[in-house]
Design a protein around this motif. Structure first.
Motif, mmCIF file in Angstrom:
data_model
loop_
_atom_site.group_PDB
_atom_site.id
_atom_site.type_symbol
_atom_site.label_atom_id
_atom_site.label_comp_id
_atom_site.label_asym_id
_atom_site.label_seq_id
_atom_site.Cartn_x
_atom_site.Cartn_y
_atom_site.Cartn_z
ATOM 1 N N GLU A 430 -20.833 38.257 -16.220
ATOM 2 C CA GLU A 430 -21.288 36.869 -16.134
ATOM 3 C C GLU A 430 -20.112 35.907 -16.050
ATOM 4 O O GLU A 430 -20.141 34.935 -15.275
ATOM 5 C CB GLU A 430 -22.165 36.533 -17.337
ATOM 6 C CG GLU A 430 -22.762 35.148 -17.277
ATOM 7 C CD GLU A 430 -23.761 34.883 -18.386
ATOM 8 O OE1 GLU A 430 -24.104 33.692 -18.590
ATOM 9 O OE2 GLU A 430 -24.210 35.843 -19.055
ATOM 10 N N ARG A 434 -19.222 33.261 -13.007
ATOM 11 C CA ARG A 434 -18.940 31.828 -13.213
ATOM 12 C C ARG A 434 -17.622 31.427 -12.576
ATOM 13 O O ARG A 434 -17.401 30.262 -12.252
ATOM 14 C CB ARG A 434 -18.919 31.522 -14.711
ATOM 15 C CG ARG A 434 -20.243 31.695 -15.415
ATOM 16 C CD ARG A 434 -21.246 30.638 -15.025
ATOM 17 N NE ARG A 434 -22.408 30.659 -15.907
ATOM 18 C CZ ARG A 434 -23.414 29.785 -15.840
ATOM 19 N NH1 ARG A 434 -23.404 28.847 -14.905
ATOM 20 N NH2 ARG A 434 -24.421 29.864 -16.679
ATOM 21 N N TRP A 463 -24.680 31.774 -7.525
ATOM 22 C CA TRP A 463 -25.128 31.898 -8.908
ATOM 23 C C TRP A 463 -26.632 32.154 -9.016
ATOM 24 O O TRP A 463 -27.049 33.007 -9.800
ATOM 25 C CB TRP A 463 -24.756 30.646 -9.707
ATOM 26 C CG TRP A 463 -25.361 30.668 -11.080
ATOM 27 C CD1 TRP A 463 -26.439 29.959 -11.531
ATOM 28 C CD2 TRP A 463 -24.952 31.492 -12.178
ATOM 29 N NE1 TRP A 463 -26.726 30.275 -12.837
ATOM 30 C CE2 TRP A 463 -25.816 31.214 -13.254
ATOM 31 C CE3 TRP A 463 -23.933 32.430 -12.355
ATOM 32 C CZ2 TRP A 463 -25.695 31.851 -14.491
ATOM 33 C CZ3 TRP A 463 -23.814 33.070 -13.598
ATOM 34 C CH2 TRP A 463 -24.688 32.777 -14.638
ATOM 35 N N LEU A 467 -28.074 35.345 -10.863
ATOM 36 C CA LEU A 467 -28.784 35.213 -12.132
ATOM 37 C C LEU A 467 -30.057 36.060 -12.149
ATOM 38 O O LEU A 467 -30.429 36.607 -13.189
ATOM 39 C CB LEU A 467 -29.115 33.746 -12.419
ATOM 40 C CG LEU A 467 -29.832 33.463 -13.745
ATOM 41 C CD1 LEU A 467 -29.006 33.973 -14.927
ATOM 42 C CD2 LEU A 467 -30.114 31.974 -13.901
ATOM 43 N N LEU A 470 -28.709 39.473 -12.924
ATOM 44 C CA LEU A 470 -28.189 39.522 -14.291
ATOM 45 C C LEU A 470 -29.322 39.539 -15.310
ATOM 46 O O LEU A 470 -29.305 40.320 -16.275
ATOM 47 C CB LEU A 470 -27.275 38.323 -14.549
ATOM 48 C CG LEU A 470 -26.736 38.184 -15.981
ATOM 49 C CD1 LEU A 470 -25.818 39.340 -16.321
ATOM 50 C CD2 LEU A 470 -26.019 36.847 -16.154
ATOM 51 N N ASP A 487 -30.188 33.761 -24.260
ATOM 52 C CA ASP A 487 -29.944 33.757 -22.820
ATOM 53 C C ASP A 487 -30.698 32.633 -22.123
ATOM 54 O O ASP A 487 -30.119 31.854 -21.351
ATOM 55 C CB ASP A 487 -30.358 35.097 -22.211
ATOM 56 C CG ASP A 487 -29.415 36.238 -22.559
ATOM 57 O OD1 ASP A 487 -28.313 35.961 -23.070
ATOM 58 O OD2 ASP A 487 -29.789 37.405 -22.321
ATOM 59 N N TRP A 491 -28.904 29.414 -20.291
ATOM 60 C CA TRP A 491 -29.069 29.324 -18.845
ATOM 61 C C TRP A 491 -29.929 28.135 -18.447
ATOM 62 O O TRP A 491 -30.059 27.849 -17.245
ATOM 63 C CB TRP A 491 -29.714 30.601 -18.302
ATOM 64 C CG TRP A 491 -28.836 31.814 -18.364
ATOM 65 C CD1 TRP A 491 -27.476 31.851 -18.336
ATOM 66 C CD2 TRP A 491 -29.278 33.167 -18.461
ATOM 67 N NE1 TRP A 491 -27.033 33.155 -18.416
ATOM 68 C CE2 TRP A 491 -28.117 33.982 -18.494
ATOM 69 C CE3 TRP A 491 -30.535 33.789 -18.532
ATOM 70 C CZ2 TRP A 491 -28.190 35.380 -18.586
ATOM 71 C CZ3 TRP A 491 -30.595 35.172 -18.623
ATOM 72 C CH2 TRP A 491 -29.437 35.954 -18.654
#
Length: 557
Positions: A430, A434, A463, A467, A470, A487, A491
């Motif tokens: 992660e 970023r 992203w 995501l 992820l 999380d 987020w």
């Protein structure tokens, strides 16, 4: 045989202290002279401080199940409405979190622990440990610094900037009640700085064989998590990278061993229990009802909280030689066998219809030994049946000795995992994303996927798409381990996941010919309520009243 650190006696009382934490006597039955008379005595005192871990261990759930963190998300549904089920009541009302009442707040618990740690650090600075070997004292001081930082981290992730009571010259008393909050940046600066101090003085391992004490790489791992929460991507990446490259931990080749062997090579920070000394009742609350019935407790135990279909559907299914996203609309394509050929992590996490556990088949169909029920908000309180058609497998005891099926008479001693290597790979992934390092981000995701034999995930380079990937890996890998709430808050997707939504389950029908029919059902009978302001907790009313310099979070003014 290893000595396990289980955080016993004196500090257990800490967690029951009221909001007014300034009157607490942290030494309890220990005098300074006794606690600091020798390294062995000091270790008894320090080990008691590990009770902090038990404050956050999800397996140590009581009748309120407040500690089952993923029950506050879309991954777990608690099974009845009124009796000991604050989660259902929380999501069904529009004022469940207030300044006066917040079932989610850990404010007083963490400050009680912090006060205990502060007494020790003040004593250290005052020279009360100067007669002991200073190299050994330094590592114990580092343990306490780590634990204090961890307690502040638990506060910061919920409340933002908090009151930093961190003087090592004098422990705050009633005269120091009035103190302003630090900013969120200042709070995270302190936490990360304390982890750095701990890392400098902690050992790589403990020579006395005490397993469970925090090590240098354990503190590095927790720094990685803290930096991720603080949005310090470079620090998160570097700390995670240091842990992985240290070679101290290895990804387990046996998924089940992670949850049954507390000394598994993947576990970085375990929370340990021991029969007859420090144990818990996870099995009693979470086992399928047929296991409690085996002990003669029909309808009295088990199934207090169960996995949702939102969670279960995240586990891929293998069709031919390819892994695919599971979809109930494709049931015929799967040969009407929704629970075969699933992601291997499914089988160590969830018990579904037809699963075998402890040599017994789970029967979730109507009339079966573990049948589910429709969820309603009244009229069936404390009925011990699943409302989702599933049961928790992860962390359920696999002991086949004299505790087999005995999930009622004998309490549980299986460990909780506060940190393991898989999370570190996900943190580094992660943080890399970023930083727009997409190849590195997916390389680490694929370490997780390949351990589960799923193959690589195609690389995305933005992203939003990343995501999606992820989230799926964090759910399948870390689901039921208490990460999901943090999380979705960090987020910024709590509204998408929780507000106005309902969770689901599956109702199974036994067709009588060896086949089953499946129907997706709603496991809520109300739209969940989760206002945007819930993404940050209010400062508790008692603190505002007792501390005139403490300002409330803007969303709660």
């Amino acid at each position: 045989m290893k000595n396990y650190i289980i955080g016993l006696v004196a500090a257990i009382a800490v967690v029951t202290t009221s909001c007014d934490t300034l009157d607490f006597d942290p030494t309890g039955q220990y005098s300074d002279a006794t606690a600091y008379a020798s390294i062995s005595n000091l270790d008894l005192y320090i080990k008691d401080s590990y009770a902090l871990y038990h404050s956050v261990a999800n397996v140590e759930c009581g009748s309120s199940l407040n500690m089952l963190e993923d029950a506050w998300t879309d991954l777990i549904k608690t099974s009845w409405f009124n009796v000991g089920q604050p989660q259902n009541q929380f999501f069904s009302k529009n004022n469940s979190m207030t300044v006066e009442t917040n079932p989610r707040s850990n404010w007083s618990t963490m400050y009680s622990h912090i006060r205990r740690f502060n007494y020790f650090l003040v004593d250290f600075k005052a020279g009360k440990l100067k007669k002991l070997p200073q190299d050994e004292v330094a590592s114990r001081v580092a343990e306490v610094r780590f634990l204090r930082a961890f307690a502040y981290q638990e506060l910061a992730k919920f409340h933002g900037g908090v009151i930093l009571r961190i003087s090592e010259d004098k422990v705050d008393d009633q005269q120091e009640n009035a103190k302003p909050r630090a900013s969120e940046t200042e709070t995270w600066n302190f936490i990360l700085g304390e982890y750095d101090k701990a890392i400098a003085d902690l050992p790589e391992s403990w020579s006395d064989g005490d397993y469970g004490r925090i090590t240098r790489q354990g503190a590095q791992a927790m720094k990685a998590r803290a930096a991720l929460y603080a949005e310090r991507w470079d620090e998160a990446y570097t700390a995670a990278d240091n842990v992985i490259k240290s070679g101290k931990y290895q990804m387990s080749g046996n998924l089940g061993d992670i949850y049954t062997n507390p000394a598994n090579s993947e576990i970085i920070i375990p929370v340990l229990f021991e029969q007859g000394k420090k144990q818990h009742n996870f099995d009693t609350y979470m086992c399928p009802p047929s296991f409690a019935a085996t002990m003669g407790y029909t309808g009295q135990y088990g199934a207090a909280a169960t996995p949702t279909e939102e969670y279960v559907s995240q586990f891929d299914i293998k069709v031919g030689n390819s892994w695919e996203t599971f979809d109930w609309d494709n049931l015929a394509r799967y040969g009407n066998e929704p629970y075969k050929n699933r992601d291997p992590r499914f089988y160590v996490s969830v018990l579904a219809n037809g699963s075998t556990f402890q040599g017994k088949e789970i029967q979730c169909w109507k009339g079966g030994s573990d049948e589910c029920m429709d969820y309603v908000m009244s009229g069936q309180d404390n009925v011990h049946k699943s409302t989702t058609g599933y049961y928790i497998r992860k962390f359920l005891s696999s002991n086949t000795g004299d505790r087999r099926y005995n999930y009622v008479d004998k309490l549980s001693d299986q460990h909780w995992i506060e940190m393991r290597l898989a999370e570190i790979y996900l943190i580094r992934s992660e943080a890399a994303a970023r930083k727009n390092l997409w190849s590195e981000a997916y390389s680490d995701l694929n370490v997780i996927r390949n351990r589960a034999t799923l193959g690589d995930c195609p690389q995305k380079n933005n992203w939003d798409d990343y995501l999606v990937d992820l989230q799926k890996e964090r759910i399948c890998e870390l689901g039921l381990e208490g990460h999901r709430y943090d999380d979705i808050m960090r987020w910024g997707i709590s509204q998408e996941v929780l507000n106005g939504k309902r969770v689901h389950g599956v109702k199974v029908t036994n067709n009588g010919d060896g086949s089953y029919s499946y129907k997706i059902i709603e496991s809520d009978d109300y739209d969940r309520i989760f206002p945007k302001k819930y993404e940050i907790f209010p400062i508790p009313y008692a603190e505002i009243q007792n501390n005139p310099l403490c300002e409330q979070n803007d969303a709660w003014k």
